[in-house]
Design an enzyme around this catalytic site. Structure first.
Site, PDB file in Angstrom:
ATOM      1  N   GLY A  50      35.762  45.187  48.646  1.00  0.00           N
ATOM      2  CA  GLY A  50      35.399  44.018  47.584  1.00  0.00           C
ATOM      3  C   GLY A  50      36.023  43.048  48.062  1.00  0.00           C
ATOM      4  O   GLY A  50      37.152  43.128  48.430  1.00  0.00           O
ATOM      5  N   GLN A  55      40.336  35.429  45.167  1.00  0.00           N
ATOM      6  CA  GLN A  55      40.948  35.751  46.425  1.00  0.00           C
ATOM      7  C   GLN A  55      40.864  34.780  47.738  1.00  0.00           C
ATOM      8  O   GLN A  55      41.507  34.885  48.545  1.00  0.00           O
ATOM      9  CB  GLN A  55      40.636  37.212  47.079  1.00  0.00           C
ATOM     10  CG  GLN A  55      41.328  38.324  45.992  1.00  0.00           C
ATOM     11  CD  GLN A  55      40.746  39.605  46.449  1.00  0.00           C
ATOM     12  OE1 GLN A  55      39.859  40.025  46.368  1.00  0.00           O
ATOM     13  NE2 GLN A  55      41.792  40.226  47.089  1.00  0.00           N
ATOM     14  N   CYS A 103      44.374  46.631  48.727  1.00  0.00           N
ATOM     15  CA  CYS A 103      43.908  45.197  48.392  1.00  0.00           C
ATOM     16  C   CYS A 103      44.096  44.251  49.561  1.00  0.00           C
ATOM     17  O   CYS A 103      45.291  44.294  49.836  1.00  0.00           O
ATOM     18  CB  CYS A 103      44.665  44.872  47.303  1.00  0.00           C
ATOM     19  SG  CYS A 103      44.008  43.309  46.548  1.00  0.00           S
ATOM     20  N   LEU A 104      43.410  43.365  49.868  1.00  0.00           N
ATOM     21  CA  LEU A 104      43.240  42.448  50.920  1.00  0.00           C
ATOM     22  C   LEU A 104      44.246  41.397  50.537  1.00  0.00           C
ATOM     23  O   LEU A 104      44.985  40.791  51.613  1.00  0.00           O
ATOM     24  CB  LEU A 104      41.982  41.731  51.197  1.00  0.00           C
ATOM     25  CG  LEU A 104      40.953  42.656  51.893  1.00  0.00           C
ATOM     26  CD1 LEU A 104      39.643  41.913  51.825  1.00  0.00           C
ATOM     27  CD2 LEU A 104      41.288  43.439  53.165  1.00  0.00           C
ATOM     28  N   HIS A 145      38.506  47.371  39.970  1.00  0.00           N
ATOM     29  CA  HIS A 145      39.599  46.526  40.993  1.00  0.00           C
ATOM     30  C   HIS A 145      39.041  45.007  40.826  1.00  0.00           C
ATOM     31  O   HIS A 145      39.741  44.100  40.900  1.00  0.00           O
ATOM     32  CB  HIS A 145      39.571  47.281  42.098  1.00  0.00           C
ATOM     33  CG  HIS A 145      40.559  46.470  43.166  1.00  0.00           C
ATOM     34  ND1 HIS A 145      41.720  47.301  43.478  1.00  0.00           N
ATOM     35  CD2 HIS A 145      40.556  45.475  43.777  1.00  0.00           C
ATOM     36  CE1 HIS A 145      42.550  46.334  44.220  1.00  0.00           C
ATOM     37  NE2 HIS A 145      41.617  45.213  44.503  1.00  0.00           N
ATOM     38  N   GLU A 146      37.828  44.832  41.160  1.00  0.00           N
ATOM     39  CA  GLU A 146      37.374  43.331  41.431  1.00  0.00           C
ATOM     40  C   GLU A 146      37.412  42.456  40.028  1.00  0.00           C
ATOM     41  O   GLU A 146      37.972  41.483  40.199  1.00  0.00           O
ATOM     42  CB  GLU A 146      36.191  43.520  42.099  1.00  0.00           C
ATOM     43  CG  GLU A 146      36.002  44.071  43.511  1.00  0.00           C
ATOM     44  CD  GLU A 146      36.959  43.718  44.541  1.00  0.00           C
ATOM     45  OE1 GLU A 146      37.616  42.543  44.539  1.00  0.00           O
ATOM     46  OE2 GLU A 146      37.729  44.165  45.195  1.00  0.00           O
ATOM     47  N   HIS A 149      40.821  41.411  39.413  1.00  0.00           N
ATOM     48  CA  HIS A 149      41.112  40.064  40.153  1.00  0.00           C
ATOM     49  C   HIS A 149      40.530  38.659  39.352  1.00  0.00           C
ATOM     50  O   HIS A 149      41.359  37.973  39.168  1.00  0.00           O
ATOM     51  CB  HIS A 149      40.362  40.156  41.397  1.00  0.00           C
ATOM     52  CG  HIS A 149      41.286  40.727  42.475  1.00  0.00           C
ATOM     53  ND1 HIS A 149      42.615  40.567  42.707  1.00  0.00           N
ATOM     54  CD2 HIS A 149      40.839  41.768  43.198  1.00  0.00           C
ATOM     55  CE1 HIS A 149      42.757  41.345  43.859  1.00  0.00           C
ATOM     56  NE2 HIS A 149      41.885  42.110  44.016  1.00  0.00           N
TER      57      HIS A 149
HETATM   58 NI    NI Z   1      41.925  43.650  45.931  1.00  0.00          NI
END
Ligand code: NI
Length: 192
Positions: A50, A55, A103-104, A145-146, A149
C-alpha cells in the site's frame, strides 16, 4: 512513461501531519487523477502492499492498496488494486490480532502491531463513487496501516513489544515461517 515518485522516510515531518480531505471536484481534476496514476506506479515499483499520499509528499487523504504476488510479503494473500479517497475506518468487531508489518517509509524494519480483524470502510473511489464495505483479516490490517499514515501515524507507534522489532534479514531468518503459518490460519478464517 511515468516515473515513480520519491518516498518520504521516517523523520520527515510530512509523515506526522494529518492529511487533508479532498472535495469530489478536486478528486476528479486532471491533476489529482494523474497523481493517482503516479501513486499506484510508485507503490508497484517499490513492491509496497500500500502507499499513502503523504508518503510521496502530498498531504491528501488518499491511499492505494494492492497485493499481487508481492516479493516483500511472499506469504500474504492478494488484494485487488483499491484506491481509497477520504477513507474512514470503524472497527466492525472487538476482535484483534497481531500483525507483523513493514513500511516503505521505515526502511529495513519489521515489527508486531495489533490490528482489528474486521473494519468497516467508508470512502470514495477514484471516480468519486461511494465505497461502503467491510474488510477482514490481512486486508483489514493493510487498510489500517495505510489509513494510519493519513492520520500522521506510523506502524512503529503501535508496536507493543519492542522485542518484536527486527531487520528484514532477521525477519526472514527468525520470524517468517511462523508468520506465514499465522497468516495462513488468518486467511483460512477470514478469506483474506
Ligand atoms: Ni507504511
Amino acid at each position: 512513461m511515468r516515473r515513480p515518485l520519491r518516498i518520504a522516510q521516517i523523520g520527515h515531518p510530512i509523515l506526522r501531519q494529518p492529511t487533508r480531505i479532498l472535495t469530489r471536484e478536486e478528486l476528479l481534476s486532471e491533476e489529482i487523477q494523474s497523481f493517482l496514476d503516479d501513486l499506484v506506479e510508485t507503490m508497484r515499483e517499490a513492491s509496497g502492499a500500500g502507499l499513502a499520499a503523504n508518503q510521496v509528499y502530498q498531504s491528501l487523504r488518499i491511499c492505494a492498496v494492492e497485493v499481487r504476488n508481492n516479493s516483500r510479503y511472499p506469504y500474504r494473500p492478494n488484494i485487488p488494486l483499491t484506491i481509497l479517497v477520504n477513507p474512514v475506518l470503524t472497527p466492525a468487531s472487538d476482535e484483534t490480532f497481531i500483525n507483523y508489518e513493514g513500511c516503505l517509509s521505515v526502511p529495513n524494519l519489521r515489527g508486531q502491531v495489533r490490528r482489528h480483524c474486521e473494519v468497516h470502510v467508508e470512502a470514495l473511489d477514484r471516480e468519486g463513487n461511494s465505497i461502503s464495505t467491510v474488510v477482514k483479516g490481512m486486508t483489514a490490517a493493510t487498510y489500517q496501516h495505510e489509513v494510519d499514515h493519513l492520520d500522521g501515524r506510523i506502524f512503529l507507534d503501535r508496536v507493543e513489544d519492542p522485542n518484536s522489532v527486527v531487520t528484514l534479514e532477521n525477519f526472514q531468518r527468525y520470524c517468517m515461517d511462523k508468520v506465514a503459518a499465522d497468516v495462513e490460519a488468518l486467511v483460512k478464517r477470514y478469506g483474506s
